[in-house]
Design an enzyme around this catalytic site. Structure first.
Site, PDB file in Angstrom:
ATOM      1  N   LYS A 130      26.765  45.853 -16.867  1.00 21.96           N
ATOM      2  CA  LYS A 130      25.703  45.018 -16.307  1.00 21.96           C
ATOM      3  C   LYS A 130      26.300  43.974 -15.379  1.00 21.96           C
ATOM      4  O   LYS A 130      27.276  43.311 -15.722  1.00 21.96           O
ATOM      5  CB  LYS A 130      24.921  44.344 -17.434  1.00 21.96           C
ATOM      6  CG  LYS A 130      23.867  43.356 -16.940  1.00 21.96           C
ATOM      7  CD  LYS A 130      22.967  42.874 -18.058  1.00 21.96           C
ATOM      8  CE  LYS A 130      23.700  42.057 -19.085  1.00 21.96           C
ATOM      9  NZ  LYS A 130      22.755  41.471 -20.080  1.00 21.96           N
ATOM     10  N   LYS A 160      -2.771  41.869 -19.225  1.00 18.50           N
ATOM     11  CA  LYS A 160      -2.823  40.919 -18.116  1.00 18.50           C
ATOM     12  C   LYS A 160      -4.015  41.218 -17.202  1.00 18.50           C
ATOM     13  O   LYS A 160      -5.150  41.153 -17.641  1.00 18.50           O
ATOM     14  CB  LYS A 160      -1.483  40.884 -17.387  1.00 18.50           C
ATOM     15  CG  LYS A 160      -0.354  40.415 -18.320  1.00 18.50           C
ATOM     16  CD  LYS A 160       0.948  40.270 -17.635  1.00 18.50           C
ATOM     17  CE  LYS A 160       1.968  39.628 -18.564  1.00 18.50           C
ATOM     18  NZ  LYS A 160       2.321  40.437 -19.742  1.00 18.50           N
TER      19      LYS A 160
END
EC number: 2.3.1.37
Length: 629
Positions: free
Chosen positions: A287, A391
């Site tokens: 990462k 949402k």
């Protein structure tokens, strides 16, 4: 080994008769299949247990070591290796948020005695008998919670029961305690939209409450197929895949790709959501964190990687805690230049941006998508979309969308999809109704944007510090965890307004805030009430205003003298208010009141809710006409 065998042959009558080669063979041969012995032992050990001399000696030895052996971890044969079980983990992030490195909350030092009890050595954990005390789990929980209380990051849950017929109000523990909700993520009020509710009621009555299984076993149904088809149509992709939440969608997709792509490197924006961070960690892939929305920093990191290795650029379109918007087109440019794929989280943007509500990527090529010309657009260049059915769509669930082979790979390999019960049919039917509704009608998101602008204008007039951004998010800077909690409590208790405070670890220490999310239902009476309450509380608690931050040189965009004004992503032309705004400005009207607030009070938009209801009736008529045709 040979010397041991020679000594044994001199003593044992059995071993005198056996050759050295046969004895060696018995030491390496597995125990008989019918042996009742635990663990892996050789044939020679089995025979030794039968010996009147060696058997007694081995029994004594077993008694001495049995306690330790029984406490040792079990060894599992043929243990399946899932992609989440890789021994190599992603590199830890020094600071997920800007400035976090120097901004961790001050935890009290742990006393040596506490540390010993809470963190015993491995030996103390495994040895049984009178070798220390048992681990005190409840004390450990108590210590962890005490840390949260001391640094003011402990979360309290308010009992908020939103009322479908009295939106955006809710009642608390009792129905008499009514409050106005200003922080819900039901951005467009679709949780009470009549088309959504009708679809859910009809489906519930016919198909029942649950799906009855995973997608692979009994839980695959027409509702899932239709919903995924609608999502693929929304993003103009080959396919889509529905998950139980977008947290799971992000986690499962990034974990699967990162673990399966050989030598994969995932480049992640420093403000990415916890679900993406967790998915990258679970992948075991390397990462690399790049600075928030920093294209130059991302390119430096991409350029340092070999061109041939797989790379994923993971970012969000709208960042929910600050309202910033990712430079999606530039990320696509870099992905194509350096052989990467893009992972675009549109959770806070689907339903809210674009002619059809597909998100920011669609919004950036507004005219092309209005004409239905998607080929070559920014949205067309995205490799992987993730989004939510909550949402703006008012339901629950998450999804990814992309190429057919990508989606099939995640469907076939991701444990987060494979081993989860399918969403209830009624939920999927409601989500599909919401998506189809918002694809054909943009009145909700336009009105939401106008209300957002109106609140931002009114707060600016009162010198209340809003972190500048081009989106529908209104983050009000407090800068202190205790004050943020007090402000939230006073809004609720004194003014019957619910706005949740946002503290560490969601935001860095020193950047605590209140986050406001207007909806189409937050009309003038709600706005005036909110702004007056905030103004009063800021004075009462002595919270810094914009001018105070400016006197200190500014902070994260608030009160910064040289900061460029941030224009809304929705333009006046896209909102259909360009002519009206120009006229108001030309009239030199009351600047203190704000142009948008005046516009919302004008005759054309005076009846906001009535206009919205009328538009819904038009949509109903169009739907009925299409059905009859």
């Amino acid at each position: 080994m040979d010397s041991v065998l020679r000594q044994s042959k001199a003593v044992c009558p059995f071993m005198k008769k056996a050759t050295a080669s046969s004895l060696r063979a018995m030491t390496t041969a597995a125990r008989p299949a019918a042996s009742p012995c635990g663990g892996a032992i050789s044939k020679l050990q089995v025979l030794a247990h039968r010996c009147p001399v060696m058997g007694k000696a081995m029994a004594v030895q077993s008694a001495r070591t049995g306690g330790r052996a029984s406490a040792a971890p079990a060894s599992f044969v043929h243990k399946a290796k899932l992609h989440t079980g890789r021994p190599r983990e992603a590199q830890a992030v020094e600071g997920v948020f800007t400035g976090q490195k120097a901004g961790l909350p001050p935890h009290p030092p742990v006393k040596p005695t506490t540390a010993t009890a809470a963190n015993p050595s491995p030996a103390a954990c495994t040895v049984s008998g009178n070798f220390g005390t048992k681990f005190n789990y409840e004390k450990f929980y108590e210590n962890e919670l005490e840390k949260k209380h001391k640094d003011k990051s402990y979360r309290y849950f308010n009992n908020i029961n939103r009322l479908a017929k009295d939106f955006p109000r809710a009642h608390m523990a009792t129905k008499e305690e009514k409050v106005a909700v200003w922080c819900a993520n039901d951005y467009l009020g679709m949780g009470r939209n009549k088309h959504v509710l009708e679809a859910m009621h009809t489906t519930l009555d016919e198909y029942g409450a649950g799906a009855g299984g995973t997608r692979n076993i009994s839980g695959h149904n027409k509702h899932a197929v239709e919903l995924e088809n609608s999502l693929a149509k929304l993003h103009a992709t080959d396919a889509a895949l529905v998950f139980s939440s977008c947290y799971v969608a992000n986690d499962a997709t990034l974990a699967t790709l990162g673990s399966k792509l050989p030598d994969c490197v995932i480049l992640s924006d420093s403000l990415n959501h916890a679900s993406m961070i967790q998915g990258i960690r679970h992948s075991g892939a390397k990462k690399i964190i790049f600075k928030h929305n920093d294209v130059e920093d991302l390119e430096k990191k991409l350029a340092a990687l070999p061109l041939h290795i797989p790379k994923i650029i993971a970012f969000e379109s709208v960042y929910s805690m600050c309202g910033s918007i990712g430079p999606i087109e530039k990320f696509c440019d870099l992905a194509e230049k350096y052989g990467a794929i893009t992972f675009n989280d549109e959770v806070h943007a689907v339903g809210m941006y674009g002619p059809h509500g597909a998100g920011v990527a669609e919004h950036l090529d507004w005219e092309a998508h209005q004409r239905g010309e998607t080929k070559g657009t920014i949205a067309d260049r995205i490799d992987i979309y993730s989004g939510t059915l909550g949402k703006a769509y008012g339901c629950v669930g998450g999804y990814i969308a992309g190429s057919a082979k990508l989606v099939d790979t995640i469907r076939s390999l991701a444990p987060g999809f494979i081993f989860t019960t399918t969403l209830p049919p009624a939920v999927m039917a409601g989500a599909r109704a919401a998506i189809e509704y918002q694809m054909s009608y943009d009145g909700d998101r336009r009105l939401q944007q106008l209300h957002t602008r109106a609140v931002k204008e009114a707060l600016a007039d009162r010198d209340i510090p809003v972190i500048p951004n081009p989106s529908h998010i209104i983050p009000i800077l407090v800068g202190n965890a205790e004050l943020a909690k007090k402000a939230s409590d006073k809004l609720l208790n004194d003014h019957q307004i619910y706005v949740q405070s946002i503290n560490y670890p969601t935001v860095p220490v020193g950047q605590e805030r209140l986050r406001i999310t207007p909806t189409p239902g937050h009309t003038k009476q709600f706005r005036d009430h909110l702004v007056a309450a905030l103004d009063s509380i800021w004075t009462e608690l002595g919270i810094k205003r914009t001018s105070d931050w400016a006197a200190e040189g500014g902070f994260i965009g608030v009160g910064e003298a040289e900061a460029e004004p941030v224009a809304p992503l929705w333009t006046d032309e896209q909102l259909g208010i360009a002519d009206a705004v120009a006229e108001l400005r030309a009239q030199a009207s009351d600047e203190k009141k704000g142009v948008i607030n005046q516009l919302l009070e004008s005759v054309a938009l005076e009846q906001e809710r009535e206009a919205l209801n009328a538009a819904e009736e038009v949509a109903d008529a169009a739907k009925a006409a299409a059905a009859s045709a």
